[in-house]
Design a protein around this motif. Structure first.
Motif, short mmCIF file in Angstrom:
data_model
loop_
_atom_site.label_atom_id
_atom_site.label_comp_id
_atom_site.label_asym_id
_atom_site.label_seq_id
_atom_site.Cartn_x
_atom_site.Cartn_y
_atom_site.Cartn_z
N LYS A 218 9.78 1.01 1.61
CA LYS A 218 8.84 1.53 0.61
C LYS A 218 7.44 1.65 1.21
CE LYS A 218 6.73 0.20 -3.80
NZ LYS A 218 5.39 -0.16 -3.32
N SER A 219 7.01 0.62 1.96
CA SER A 219 5.69 0.65 2.58
C SER A 219 5.58 1.79 3.60
CB SER A 219 5.41 -0.69 3.27
OG SER A 219 5.45 -1.75 2.34
N GLU A 222 5.07 5.06 1.64
CA GLU A 222 3.70 5.06 1.09
C GLU A 222 2.68 5.40 2.18
OE1 GLU A 222 3.37 1.18 -0.56
OE2 GLU A 222 3.84 1.85 -2.61
N SER A 226 0.08 8.52 2.15
CA SER A 226 -1.36 8.25 2.01
C SER A 226 -2.13 8.47 3.31
CB SER A 226 -1.57 6.82 1.52
OG SER A 226 -1.03 5.88 2.44
N GLY A 255 3.94 8.22 -4.90
CA GLY A 255 4.10 7.04 -5.74
C GLY A 255 5.49 6.89 -6.32
N SER A 258 8.33 6.79 -2.92
CA SER A 258 8.30 5.55 -2.14
C SER A 258 9.30 4.52 -2.65
CB SER A 258 6.89 4.96 -2.16
OG SER A 258 6.51 4.58 -3.47
N THR A 347 5.08 -0.99 -9.88
CA THR A 347 3.68 -0.60 -10.00
C THR A 347 2.88 -1.63 -10.78
OG1 THR A 347 4.23 1.75 -9.87
CG2 THR A 347 2.11 1.19 -10.85
#
Length: 591
Positions: A218-219, A222, A226, A255, A258, A347
């Motif tokens: 996931k990181s 992201e 970004s 968002g 991810s 989130t």
């Protein structure tokens, strides 16, 4: 011409349907996967036909909802040829059903699961069986598609089936009966239930815990959005296009996308549970516990499927034998957290727990508890019937698991690229321009004017903000929209722990997405589906207010608040156990 695939549940009809017609029918190693007629065109023997996959049926007089559906379809097409799909080990049991359903039709007997049958010592003379049946017989397992199509095409020229007695002598020798050691363990509640909880905890830890596989992937996604894509978008010269990409689409899509690795890991766990046969054993072991809340063990299939997709889980409830149990199960399913709620939980959870893993676990557990509470509160009548044939226990096939997982990932990406992308575009457009179509801040935008009056909805939980109300309403279309709207408007959730927990409870308990509402309408009718959705949304607002109050220090008053509910359930259940005989001993009361 229609060619119908019929047979017992979990005999392999949907697998055959996919192989013959290149279809995408859901398959699984459990009873009741197919709940409605699936149709797809294909070519058999040089002729275009419509192949129809029907729900499983045990007897020609079967009374379960899925059996009634299969019987109705057969009655509506009285001359359609039939491919009767049967496990090798169940040939002797299935022959009466074969003659009952195939009478007056052209038919062929398609045998499946031969490898397991022969490995356990079973014997079957296909040529002798075909001669005695007077209909084509072939084993589907191991055939390539071309050979499979050629064998299936034999049904088009087969003679019409006439009822007859078929002796199993010399044709069929059963495989060894009895439970294997693995089966004996997995049907032992003291072993199987702790094992299930251990596997569930391991799956959730691997998926959600910090620095584990799910969090690491996931990181990475992201960071890609970004640090790479958004940074490139910032260099675009046009302010409108730059705002669309850098402030709208890329942060919102990043968002949501991810969370794809974590959703995939959770789906992997569910697919392995289905394919291994463990799910049907879990259904048997938990029947007693579910009966206590007015359901039965077969509801386990739908409730576990609810962790993947609520709409798909609602459709599986047609496999339940009791209409009342089906309605209660559908009412419970929105409280089971589907994969679409996962991005929202992740989130928000970081706002009320330092370690988001514990926050996600709390919400999943709360959802299960609420589902069982709803089932108990709506319990009526006696215990519903429970009939289930255990699926064969097997090691999940890697290729099958991979294909099923890739299909789920593809469905998620398609959803993001269509419904969710359209929502993001509309949200950016309405929040970036005023009524004169001049670029402006969000507070002067068209969206602020449209949604400004809704901010009172979440004012009691410390969020008198039209953006939050808009995100909540957008979640009624697709739950992923909530996480996307927060990323679009805020980047990160801007309110405190109490508000974040209250909003999480609202997302957990509110009406499911439009797909799930449509699925409910398909099963129970639009009137009941809309009534359920309205009740769930209103009660979700009230639940969020209660969650905010408890988080802010009202926990000490919780026993007082729950006392009336406990008293109601106690009195009602006590009343259900009181029987007042008529006649000469009418004054006696028996418990």
């Amino acid at each position: 011409m229609k060619v119908l695939l019929v047979g017992n549940p979990n005999a392999g009809k949907s697998t055959l349907f996919n192989a013959l017609a290149r279809g995408h029918a859901k398959v699984g190693n459990w009873h009741g996967v197919t709940v409605g007629a699936l149709e797809k065109e294909t070519t058999l023997g040089g002729r275009r036909v419509t192949l129809v996959d029907l729900p499983g049926i045990y007897t020609a007089e079967g009374m379960s909802m899925e059996e009634k559906g299969a019987r109705s379809y057969l009655a509506a097409h009285p001359t359609a040829p039939v491919l009767f799909v049967c496990e090798c080990g169940a040939v002797e049991r299935c022959l009466p059903l074969f003659f009952a359903l195939a009478r007056g039709r052209r038919a062929a007997l398609v045998l499946t699961k031969a490898k397991r049958f022969y490995a356990r010592g079973g014997k079957l003379d296909l040529r002798l069986l075909e001669k005695r049946l007077g209909a084509p017989v072939f084993v589907a397992e191991g055939l390539r598609r071309g050979a499979l199509l050629a064998q299936a095409a034999r049904v088009l020229s087969a003679p019409v089936v006439a009822p007859r007695y078929v002796s199993p002598d010399g044709v069929f020798s059963p495989a060894r009966a009895g439970l294997s050691r693995a089966d004996a363990l997995l049907t032992n509640a003291w072993f199987a239930l702790p094992l299930f909880l251990l596997l569930l905890a391991a799956a959730f830890y691997l998926t959600f815990a910090p620095h584990c596989l799910g969090d690491w992937m996931k990181s990475g996604i992201e960071a890609f959005f970004s640090e790479f894509l958004v940074a490139r978008a910032q260099t675009v010269s046009s302010p409108v296009v730059r705002s669309l990409l850098a402030d709208g689409l890329l942060p919102s899509l990043g968002g949501v996308l991810s969370f794809l690795p974590q959703i995939a890991l959770l789906m992997f766990f569910l697919i392995c549970m289905e394919e291994s046969g463990f799910l049907s054993r879990l259904a048997c072991l938990t029947d007693g516990a579910f009966a206590a809340v007015g359901l039965n063990g077969r509801a386990v299939f739908s409730l576990v499927m609810g962790f993947g997709c609520t709409a798909a889980a609602i459709l599986t409830t047609r496999g339940l034998d009791d209409r009342r149990v089906q309605r209660r199960t559908i009412l419970c399913l929105p409280y089971i957290s589907c994969s679409a709620k996962l991005p929202v939980y992740l989130t928000l959870a970081a706002s009320f727990f330092e370690n988001a893993f514990y926050g996600v676990m709390l919400l999943y557990a709360l959802g299960v508890a609420l589902a069982l509470a709803v089932a108990l509160a709506t319990k009526r009548g006696g215990r519903s019937p429970f009939l289930l044939e255990l699926a064969p226990l097997q090691i999940p096939r890697p290729l099958f698991v991979l294909k099923a997982l890739l299909f789920q990932i593809k469905q998620f990406i398609i959803k993001v690229a269509t419904v969710i992308l359209a929502f993001f575009l509309a949200s950016w457009l309405l929040s970036s321009f005023d009524w004169s179509f001049r670029m402006c801040g969000a507070e002067e935008s068209m969206l602020a004017g449209i949604c400004g009056g809704l901010k009172w909805l979440f004012a009691p939980v410390g969020m008198a903000d039209w953006r939050i109300a808009y995100a909540a309403l957008a979640g009624l279309i697709a739950k992923e929209n909530v996480a996307g709207a927060i990323a679009l408007f805020y980047g990160a959730f801007p309110y405190g722990a109490a508000s974040a927990f209250a909003f999480s409870v609202f997302v957990l308990t509110c009406s499911p997405c439009v797909s799930a509402i449509a699925a409910t309408a398909h099963e129970l009718g639009w009137k009941r589906a809309l009534a359920y959705a309205a009740f769930q949304t209103v009660s979700a607002l009230l639940a969020s207010y209660l969650a905010y109050f408890l988080w802010r220090g009202g926990v000490a008053l919780l026993p007082l608040a729950l006392a009336p509910v406990a008293a109601y359930l106690l009195i009602r259940n006590l009343h259900e156990r009181i029987y007042r005989p008529r006649g000469h001993d009418a004054e006696n009361i028996h418990r």
